[in-house]
Design a protein around this motif. Structure first.
Motif, PDB file in Angstrom:
ATOM      1  N   GLN A 116     -13.329  25.612  -0.829  1.00  0.00           N
ATOM      2  CA  GLN A 116     -12.612  24.345  -0.869  1.00  0.00           C
ATOM      3  C   GLN A 116     -11.273  24.591  -0.186  1.00  0.00           C
ATOM      4  N   ILE A 117     -10.971  23.814   0.838  1.00  0.00           N
ATOM      5  CA  ILE A 117      -9.759  24.019   1.630  1.00  0.00           C
ATOM      6  C   ILE A 117      -8.764  22.911   1.314  1.00  0.00           C
ATOM      7  N   LEU A 118      -7.565  23.299   0.924  1.00  0.00           N
ATOM      8  CA  LEU A 118      -6.486  22.355   0.639  1.00  0.00           C
ATOM      9  C   LEU A 118      -5.416  22.522   1.708  1.00  0.00           C
ATOM     10  N   VAL A 119      -5.025  21.430   2.310  1.00  0.00           N
ATOM     11  CA  VAL A 119      -4.000  21.475   3.360  1.00  0.00           C
ATOM     12  C   VAL A 119      -2.688  20.948   2.797  1.00  0.00           C
ATOM     13  N   GLU A 120      -1.717  21.851   2.671  1.00  0.00           N
ATOM     14  CA  GLU A 120      -0.380  21.494   2.195  1.00  0.00           C
ATOM     15  C   GLU A 120      -0.450  20.633   0.939  1.00  0.00           C
ATOM     16  N   VAL A 267     -16.734  11.872   4.353  1.00  0.00           N
ATOM     17  CA  VAL A 267     -17.564  12.936   4.915  1.00  0.00           C
ATOM     18  C   VAL A 267     -17.160  14.245   4.257  1.00  0.00           C
ATOM     19  N   PRO A 268     -17.933  15.321   4.430  1.00  0.00           N
ATOM     20  CA  PRO A 268     -17.530  16.596   3.845  1.00  0.00           C
ATOM     21  C   PRO A 268     -16.103  16.969   4.224  1.00  0.00           C
ATOM     22  N   ALA A 269     -15.423  17.658   3.308  1.00  0.00           N
ATOM     23  CA  ALA A 269     -13.998  17.957   3.499  1.00  0.00           C
ATOM     24  C   ALA A 269     -13.729  18.706   4.788  1.00  0.00           C
ATOM     25  N   THR A 270     -14.593  19.670   5.132  1.00  0.00           N
ATOM     26  CA  THR A 270     -14.352  20.442   6.361  1.00  0.00           C
ATOM     27  C   THR A 270     -14.441  19.540   7.588  1.00  0.00           C
ATOM     28  N   THR A 271     -15.379  18.600   7.573  1.00  0.00           N
ATOM     29  CA  THR A 271     -15.491  17.650   8.686  1.00  0.00           C
ATOM     30  C   THR A 271     -14.262  16.764   8.757  1.00  0.00           C
ATOM     31  N   ALA A 272     -13.838  16.257   7.603  1.00  0.00           N
ATOM     32  CA  ALA A 272     -12.663  15.385   7.575  1.00  0.00           C
ATOM     33  C   ALA A 272     -11.419  16.121   8.059  1.00  0.00           C
ATOM     34  N   LEU A 273     -11.265  17.372   7.655  1.00  0.00           N
ATOM     35  CA  LEU A 273     -10.090  18.143   8.073  1.00  0.00           C
ATOM     36  C   LEU A 273     -10.063  18.342   9.584  1.00  0.00           C
TER      37      LEU A 273
END
Length: 324
Positions: A116-120, A267-273
């Protein structure tokens, strides 16, 4: 803060609260994350600097591993690659806190563990991420849990909302509060109409105002409802969904975090990021610094995107009104 709430958290096979190992090069960050998670009822382990993942013991220290790495170099990338393999083999869960600039490298190096990737993120978003991640424990771990623990996991997402609100209140309590529309300019550049004293916006003053944000939210809800009846991938259009979400937020004078925007994308989080990063780089979106936390930024429409959305809605306003 802990005295204000009562939390049920997932427990391991020994009946102890789930354990989160924290790795960060900044001691202050490790302490802050540990304080927030401990207040939510989790056990934490200070894993030390990220290099410990490369040079330290193979044994994982927690049910969840959280790594804070806003800046990447060769050593950090090597440590993350090793951690990626260990997480994939162990069935533990990985949460990576990073920056928008580092996303491409994060995607490249973490290809096995499905992190799970959280950006800032805000402090609240970190806590919520841990709670939600625990619902994805491996099948073997899930079989060790009692029915009571499973119910605790189902309640956890709602319970951490209380912590999230409290953390946001604390982190924003010292931030200066805007009192006039002009005070929002630094956070929402490119308002629908130029503000007094603006320079260089005269040519743009004639474009129409943005629509009622409630109408935009209704459009978003209608688009998302399609996934209940058809495969959501048939209609995946993350760029447009994010544009709609930011349009409504701009009209409401609300700030939008990267995490919130990814949810709106559907969409999946990685795609959205990936979409967020590309749209920031292309100038469609822009990053807006959080005045209360310099480590964090929000996402907003760029000035030209505000104008484009205003003109779009002016073009379709009559058909929309007739359809209503």
């Amino acid at each position: 803060m802990a005295d204000d709430f009562t939390y049920d958290v997932a427990r391991d096979s020994a009946g102890l609260p789930a354990r989160v190992a924290i790795f960060a090069d900044r001691p202050r960050m490790r302490a802050e994350i540990a304080e927030d998670l401990t207040g939510a009822g989790f056990r934490t382990v200070d894993g030390g600097e990220i290099a410990a993942l490369l040079d330290g013991p193979i044994t994982l220290l927690g049910d969840v591993v959280m790594v804070d790495c806003p800046v990447l170099d060769g050593s950090v990338l090597a440590s993350l690659a090793r951690l990626d393999m260990r997480i994939a083999r162990s069935g533990a869960e990985l949460i990576v806190v990073t920056s928008l600039e580092a996303l491409d490298d994060i995607f490249a190096v973490l290809d096995q563990s499905r992190p799970q990737i959280l950006v800032e993120p805000s402090r609240a978003e970190r806590v919520v991420a841990v709670g939600r991640t625990l619902a994805n424990v491996s099948g073997s771990r899930a079989r060790e849990m009692s029915e009571e623990d499973r119910m605790a996991l189902l309640r956890l997402s709602q319970q951490v909302d209380g912590i999230a609100q409290e953390l946001d209140r604390i982190s924003l309590s010292d931030a200066p509060k805007p009192q006039r529309l002009s005070d929002y300019k630094r956070e929402f550049r490119g308002a629908g109409e130029p503000l007094p004293g603006d320079k260089g916006l005269g040519a743009r003053s004639a474009y129409p105002p943005l629509p009622d944000p409630r109408m935009v939210r209704q459009m978003l809800a209608a688009r998302q409802a399609r996934a209940r009846f058809f495969d959501g991938e048939l209609f995946a259009d993350p760029a447009w969904d994010m544009l709609l979400d930011l349009t409504a937020a701009h009209a409401e004078h609300k700030r939008v975090s990267v995490t919130s925007l990814c949810i709106a994308a559907g969409v999946p989080a990685t795609t959205a990021l990936r979409w967020v990063k590309q749209m920031v780089e292309s100038g469609i979106f822009e990053r807006v610094a959080d005045r209360s936390d310099k480590r964090r930024a929000f996402i907003a429409l760029s000035e030209r995107s505000v104008e484009a959305m205003a003109r779009y809605f002016a073009e379709v306003e009559i058909p929309l009104a007739q359809a209503a």
